[in-house]
Design an enzyme around this catalytic site. Structure first.
Site, PDB file in Angstrom:
ATOM      1  N   GLU A  15      35.415  56.062  43.429  1.00 38.42           N
ATOM      2  CA  GLU A  15      34.162  56.144  42.661  1.00 38.42           C
ATOM      3  C   GLU A  15      32.905  56.233  43.518  1.00 38.42           C
ATOM      4  OE1 GLU A  15      34.401  52.923  39.814  1.00 38.42           O
ATOM      5  OE2 GLU A  15      36.391  53.530  39.177  1.00 38.42           O
TER       6      GLU A  15
ATOM      7  N   GLU B 199      44.779  56.445  36.250  1.00 37.29           N
ATOM      8  CA  GLU B 199      44.452  55.264  35.437  1.00 37.29           C
ATOM      9  C   GLU B 199      44.390  55.647  33.955  1.00 37.29           C
ATOM     10  OE1 GLU B 199      40.952  53.244  36.922  1.00 37.29           O
ATOM     11  OE2 GLU B 199      41.496  53.620  39.008  1.00 37.29           O
TER      12      GLU B 199
HETATM   13  O1  G3I Z   1      40.301  36.718  38.515  1.00 40.10           O
HETATM   14  C1  G3I Z   1      39.145  36.254  37.811  1.00 40.10           C
HETATM   15  C2  G3I Z   1      39.374  34.893  37.292  1.00 40.10           C
HETATM   16  O2  G3I Z   1      39.545  34.007  38.375  1.00 40.10           O
HETATM   17  C3  G3I Z   1      38.197  34.486  36.431  1.00 40.10           C
HETATM   18  O3  G3I Z   1      38.422  33.256  35.865  1.00 40.10           O
HETATM   19  C4  G3I Z   1      37.965  35.513  35.315  1.00 40.10           C
HETATM   20  C5  G3I Z   1      36.753  35.180  34.460  1.00 40.10           C
HETATM   21  O4  G3I Z   1      36.078  36.347  34.066  1.00 40.10           O
HETATM   22  O5  G3I Z   1      37.757  36.753  35.903  1.00 40.10           O
HETATM   23  C6  G3I Z   1      38.858  37.196  36.675  1.00 40.10           C
HETATM   24  O6  G3I Z   1      38.528  38.411  37.243  1.00 40.10           O
HETATM   25  C7  G3I Z   1      38.510  39.521  36.386  1.00 40.10           C
HETATM   26  C8  G3I Z   1      39.515  40.526  36.932  1.00 40.10           C
HETATM   27  O7  G3I Z   1      39.428  41.730  36.222  1.00 40.10           O
HETATM   28  C9  G3I Z   1      40.950  40.022  36.853  1.00 40.10           C
HETATM   29  O8  G3I Z   1      41.319  39.827  35.543  1.00 40.10           O
HETATM   30  C10 G3I Z   1      37.120  40.121  36.405  1.00 40.10           C
HETATM   31  O9  G3I Z   1      36.223  39.241  35.742  1.00 40.10           O
HETATM   32  C11 G3I Z   1      37.116  41.455  35.715  1.00 40.10           C
HETATM   33  O10 G3I Z   1      35.833  42.067  35.909  1.00 40.10           O
HETATM   34  C12 G3I Z   1      38.164  42.342  36.342  1.00 40.10           C
HETATM   35  O11 G3I Z   1      38.158  43.573  35.675  1.00 40.10           O
HETATM   36  C13 G3I Z   1      38.808  44.631  36.355  1.00 40.10           C
HETATM   37  C14 G3I Z   1      37.804  45.750  36.622  1.00 40.10           C
HETATM   38  O12 G3I Z   1      38.469  46.846  37.225  1.00 40.10           O
HETATM   39  C15 G3I Z   1      36.707  45.211  37.532  1.00 40.10           C
HETATM   40  O13 G3I Z   1      35.989  46.104  38.163  1.00 40.10           O
HETATM   41  C16 G3I Z   1      39.923  45.158  35.466  1.00 40.10           C
HETATM   42  O14 G3I Z   1      40.940  44.150  35.340  1.00 40.10           O
HETATM   43  C17 G3I Z   1      40.534  46.409  36.069  1.00 40.10           C
HETATM   44  O15 G3I Z   1      41.414  46.990  35.144  1.00 40.10           O
HETATM   45  C18 G3I Z   1      39.429  47.413  36.380  1.00 40.10           C
HETATM   46  O16 G3I Z   1      40.029  48.524  37.006  1.00 40.10           O
HETATM   47  C19 G3I Z   1      39.168  49.606  37.352  1.00 40.10           C
HETATM   48  C20 G3I Z   1      39.769  50.315  38.536  1.00 40.10           C
HETATM   49  O17 G3I Z   1      40.004  49.396  39.564  1.00 40.10           O
HETATM   50  C21 G3I Z   1      38.868  51.453  39.003  1.00 40.10           C
HETATM   51  N1  G3I Z   1      38.566  52.362  37.939  1.00 40.10           N
HETATM   52  C22 G3I Z   1      38.041  51.766  36.736  1.00 40.10           C
HETATM   53  C23 G3I Z   1      38.999  50.672  36.249  1.00 40.10           C
HETATM   54  C24 G3I Z   1      38.556  50.135  34.976  1.00 40.10           C
HETATM   55  O18 G3I Z   1      37.323  49.473  35.165  1.00 40.10           O
END
Ligand code: G3I
Length: 368
Positions: free
Chosen positions: A157, A262
């Protein structure tokens, strides 16, 4: 570890003897990976619980249906490199071991991304220190998994929608050439691993043009880039099939492999496209209309969308090396939490009870 397409196919064939013998008696394919084994890898993203095999049903489904995996979060910088000298390889090692045990191609995700950076990296002020962080990060992680992961999303990205470079901390500190430098470092430390650029909306004409320019710049520097990943976060009834086809052809014309990294087709309303995690919408009950179930008519429409998409993928199977879904089943999709928190979304091929949806049957039927 380099997996040419034919080697992958042979390896996958040998690991599905049970399904294969079933297929011989029924003359139908009984899993996605089996159905598409001669075309491209079929992957899924794995979350922490799935990597740790905490859910037996999920593990069974993953092993039955997929032959490639991508860590959804655990290889991102904030998780794998939480402090200047501190790395946490625990989960990343586990997904690599899971891949090895079950003959799944592991795609490392991702070495360079402006999002999910560790707090310490965001606080680095001097350009020299940021360069050191960038070099240490890529060289440490790429060399640890060299020969163990099949591929890396080296840079994720880096582009704006208009095809210009995103004003990320990498651009700000390292300048326009950071993408080439990232590939140069990855090539040096993971010589036998396929190296990709990965983005969303890079099938759209303007962003595609930016992506092509970026790739040409890497190639002109004599640095290896093997493929472009089109993420494929699309919306029900709005698949840009023509743009997707033109992009497959355009990236292939650069000598690159094309993969869909994805894929999901979301079912809920939203006011913008793409997958920029910085864009959000306030929660509102009207934005969560199917929290107690989705009408069958919408599932049928989704099946049609997936069918058209996979027809296109099959038409260009000689150019496409992998199609990965962003999650195993609807219940764990990131789209339940973004861009509106706490919604009930239905973007994947398996439902919350791990049962195949009409979309799954439509994708499988193309090969039966
Ligand atoms: O691990 C923490 C946890 O410790 C905490 O308690 C909790 C509270 O919010 O958050 C947890 O982290 C989250 C993480 O996912 C794991 O579940 C983050 O808040 C959350 O923002 C994160 O989201 C991920 C996102 O990328 C973040 O940028 C999504 O799971 C993941 O599917 C998404 O994937 C991205 C690709 O990497 C790149 N392309 C876009 C795609 C979708 O956004």
């Amino acid at each position: 570890m380099h997996f040419p397409k034919k080697t992958i196919i042979t390896a996958m064939l040998s690991c599905c003897i049970y399904s294969f013998s079933q297929a011989q008696t029924t003359a139908t394919n009984t899993s996605l990976k089996q159905a598409y084994q001669k075309d491209f890898l079929i992957g899924t993203a794995l979350n922490t619980a799935q990597i740790e095999k905490k859910d037996a049903k999920a593990t069974a489904l993953i092993l039955q249906q997929f032959n490639a995996v991508t860590p959804e979060n655990c290889m991102k910088a904030e998780n794998i490199h939480p402090g200047w000298d501190k790395y946490d390889f625990n989960l990343a090692d586990k997904i690599v071991a899971f891949g090895k045990e079950h003959n799944l191609a592991v795609n490392g995700h991702t070495l360079v991304w402006h999002s999910q950076l560790p707090v310490f990296a965001r606080k680095i002020v001097s350009v020299d220190s940021f360069k050191t962080f960038f070099t240490n990060h890529i060289s440490t992680i790429a060399s640890r998994y060299s020969g163990k992961v099949f591929s890396w999303d080296v840079v994720n990205e880096a582009l704006n929608e208009d095809g210009t470079m995103r004003k990320s901390i990498f651009l700000e500190k390292l300048g326009q050439d950071y993408v080439t430098e990232a590939f140069r470092l990855a090539q040096q430390h993971a010589p036998n691993t396929e190296l990709y650029y990965n983005d969303y909306n890079n099938e759209q004409p303007q962003k595609r043009a930016g992506c092509i320019a970026l790739v040409k710049k890497v190639q002109a520097a004599g640095v290896r880039i093997d493929g472009v990943g089109i993420q494929g976060h699309w919306h029900l009834g709005k698949l840009p099939l023509r743009d997707i086809e033109e992009s497959i052809l355009a990236y292939h014309a650069l000598g690159l492999k094309v993969m869909f990294t994805e894929v999901d087709i979301e079912m809920l309303p939203r006011s913008f496209g793409g997958a920029d995690v910085n864009q959000t919408m306030a929660a509102n009950p009207s934005l969560n209309p199917y929290k107690s179930g989705i009408p069958d008519s919408l599932l049928q429409q989704q099946a049609k969308d997936y069918e058209s998409l996979f027809k296109l993928f099959l038409k260009h199977q000689d150019k496409i090396t992998r199609v990965t879904f962003w999650g195993v089943h609807d219940g764990q999709s990131w789209l339940n939490g973004w861009p509106v928190p706490g919604r009930t979304n239905y973007p994947l091929l398996f439902d919350r009870a791990f049962a195949p949806k009409p979309a799954y049957h439509a994708v499988l039927a193309l090969k039966n």
